[in-house]
Design an enzyme around this catalytic site. Structure first.
Site, PDB file in Angstrom:
ATOM      1  CG  HIS A  54      -1.786  -0.983   1.559  1.00  0.00           C
ATOM      2  ND1 HIS A  54      -1.161  -1.893   2.318  1.00  0.00           N
ATOM      3  CD2 HIS A  54      -3.168  -1.256   1.502  1.00  0.00           C
ATOM      4  CE1 HIS A  54      -2.385  -3.067   2.395  1.00  0.00           C
ATOM      5  NE2 HIS A  54      -3.293  -2.413   1.993  1.00  0.00           N
ATOM      6  CG  ASP A 103       1.810  -1.017   3.287  1.00  0.00           C
ATOM      7  OD1 ASP A 103       1.100  -0.726   4.081  1.00  0.00           O
ATOM      8  OD2 ASP A 103       1.678  -1.846   2.464  1.00  0.00           O
TER       9      ASP A 103
END
Ligand code: XUL
Ligand code: CO
Length: 439
Positions: free
Chosen positions: A101, A104
Site C-alpha cells: 500500500h 506502508d
C-alpha cells in the site's frame, strides 16, 4: 549496503528429507510441474504491510516486533532502511514479487502534496532496488482506511471532500504502480460499507463507489497503465458490513455498473471464511465468471471469528486453491501474495523466514498434489458423469433451450420413475485423502 538479516543466508531447496527449517522441502523453484516451473506456477509475493510495516499491535496491546530499523527516529530514514531490508529479505527467501500500500512504504506528511513527495522519494529507491535484485511488483494499492479522514468510508463516505481525497490518493498510487511496472492494482474496500443503515444512503454510496472505479478505469487508459485491476472481497472488518462482501456480490456489482470487463478478483482465504464460504467456493465462483485474478494466501483460525491472517500451512487448503488455479489455466497477471502476518508472540526477525518458508512449502506441495489430481481427471470425470443427464434426451433439450414449461410438463407426466444416484461425498473425501497422503 548493510546486512539486516545476518543470521540467515539464501534459503535453498534441500528436499523432503531435510530437517532444516531454513530450507525448502518441497519448493524447488526451477522444477517443472507440467510445462511450467514451480516459480512460474506459484508466483509468490511478500506483503510489505505485514512483514515490514506492522509492529504486532492488537486492540489490547502495543507492538512486539523486533526489527533492525526500530532505533531510527526519522520516519523517512526509517522508510528507506526498511525498504533496503525488505529487498534483502525477498532475495534471501527467493520470491520474485512483492505488494504494497502507498502508506506502508512512505509516511504521510502534513499535506497531500508533502505525502506525495515522501512517496516519490521512497518509490525512487524501490525502483532501483527492484532492478538490482530483479524483483517485481505483483500489485500496488492505496491505504484508504487507516487515516481518521476515512472514518465514514473513502469512495463511499458521506463527505464529498473525502471522495475527492480518495480519488487523488488512488490516482497517485496508480501512477506509482505504473512507475514500478506493477502487474496489477488492487482495490480493497476496507471501509467501503456501513456501521448503521439508520444514517446510510446505500444507493448513493454504491453509485459513488462505481463512479470512483470508472474514474480509475478512465485514468488507467489516460496514463497507459495496462496492469490488471482487482477487487478483493471481504464481508466485514473493519466495517460492520462491507459492500464487496464476497465474490458473488462483487461480480454482481461489477456487472450492474458495467465494470466487469475491467476487473478481476483477488480472493483471500480468511475473507472467504468470514463470509461463511470455503476458499474453494470463492475461487470457483470467480473462475466460472472468468474473474479469477490473484490470491491473497493466508488462513484463519477455526476458533476465532476475525481476520487472523495466519500463514497458510493447511495442505488441504493449498491443494484445493491450486486445483482451482490450475482449472482456471494458471495465473496470468496474478500470483500468491502472502497477506499473512506472524503471530504477535513470534516477534523475532527469524520468524518472518520460518513463516514464509512454511507457506511456500505448503503451496508447493499443494501444487504438486493438485497437478496430479488434474492430470488424472478423476474428479472432473465424476462431476461430468454426475450431470450426464444433461447431455442427452430431455436434459439436452433443456440446455439447448428447445423446451419450456408445457413440454416439460408433458415429459414429467409421462415419466413416472425418477432415479437419483448417490453423491458419494465420503468416497470423494477418501479419494482426496489418497492424493494428499500419497502412496
Ligand atoms: C485486509 C486486506 C488488505 C488488502 C489490501 O484484510 O486483506 O491488506 O489485501 O488492501
Ligand atoms: Co488481502
Amino acid at each position: 549496503m548493510a546486512e539486516y538479516f545476518k543470521d540467515v543466508k539464501e534459503i535453498k531447496y534441500e528436499g523432503p528429507k531435510s530437517d532444516n527449517p531454513l530450507a525448502f522441502k518441497y519448493y524447488n523453484p526451477d522444477e517443472l510441474v507440467g510445462n511450467k516451473t514451480m516459480r512460474e506456477h506459484l508466483k509468490f509475493s511478500v506483503a510489505y504491510w505485514h512483514t515490514f510495516t506492522a509492529q504486532g499491535t492488537d486492540p489490547f496491546g502495543a507492538g512486539t516486533m523486533i526489527r533492525s530499523w526500530d532505533h531510527i527516529q526519522d520516519p523517512m530514514d526509517k522508510a528507506k532502511v526498511r525498504m533496503e531490508a525488505a529487498f534483502e529479505f525477498f532475495d534471501k527467501l527467493g520470491v520474485d514479487y512483492f505488494c504494497f500500500h502507498d502508506r506502508d512504504i512512505a509516511p504521510e506528511g502534513e499535506t497531500l502534496a508533502e505525502t506525495n513527495k515522501n512517496l516519490d522519494e521512497i518509490v525512487k529507491i524501490a525502483k532501483q532496488l527492484m532492478e538490482d535484485y530483479d524483483i517485481k511488483l505483483l500489485w500496488g494499492t492505496a491505504n484508504t482506511f487507516n487515516n481518521p479522514r476515512f472514518v465514514h468510508g473513502a469512495a463511499t463516505s458521506c463527505n464529498a471532500d473525502v471522495f475527492a481525497y480518495t480519488a487523488a490518493q488512488i490516482k497517485k498510487a496508480m501512477d506509482v504502480t505504473k512507475e514500478l511496472g506493477g502487474e496489477g492494482y488492487t482495490f480493497w474496500g476496507g471501509r467501503e460499507g456501513y456501521e448503521t443503515l439508520l444514517n446510510t444512503d446505500m444507493k448513493l454510496e454504491l453509485d459513488n463507489y462505481a463512479r470512483l472505479l470508472h474514474m480509475a478505469v478512465d485514468y488507467a487508459k489516460q496514463i497507459g497503465f495496462d496492469g490488471q485491476f482487482y477487487i478483493e472481497p471481504k464481508p466485514k472488518e473493519p466495517t460492520k458490513h462491507q459492500y464487496d462482501f464476497d465474490a458473488a456480490a462483487v461480480v454482481a456489482f461489477l456487472k450492474t455498473y458495467g465494470l466487469d470487463d475491467y476487473f478481476k478478483l483477488n480472493i483471500e482465504t480468511n475473507h472467504a471464511t468470514l463470509a461463511g464460504h470455503t476458499m474453494q467456493h470463492e475461487l470457483m465462483y470467480a473462475r466460472i465468471n472468468n474473474m479469477l485474478g490473484s490470491v491473497d494466501a493466508n488462513q484463519g483460525d477455526l476458533y476465532l471469528g476475525w481476520d487472523t491472517d495466519q500463514f497458510p500451512t493447511d495442505i488441504y487448503l493449498t491443494t484445493l486453491v491450486m486445483y482451482e488455479v490450475l482449472q482456471a489455466g494458471g495465473f496470468t497477471t496474478g500470483g500468491l501474495n502472502f497477506d499473512a502476518k506472524v503471530r504477535r508472540p513470534s516477534f523475532e526477525p527469524i520468524d518472518l523466514f520460518y513463516a514464509h518458508i512454511v507457506g511456500m512449502d505448503s503451496f508447493a506441495k499443494g501444487l504438486k498434489i493438485a497437478y496430479k489430481m488434474k492430470q488424472d481427471g478423476k474428479f472432473e470425470k465424476i462431476i461430468a458423469d454426475r450431470y450426464a443427464s444433461y447431455t442427452e434426451g430431455i436434459g439436452k433439450d433443456i440446455i439447448e433451450g428447445k423446451v419450456g414449461f408445457s413440454e416439460l410438463e408433458r415429459y414429467a407426466l409421462e415419466n413416472n420413475e425418477i432415479k437419483n444416484v448417490s453423491g458419494r461425498q465420503e468416497y470423494l473425501e477418501w479419494l482426496l485423502n489418497e492424493y494428499i497422503l500419497g502412496k
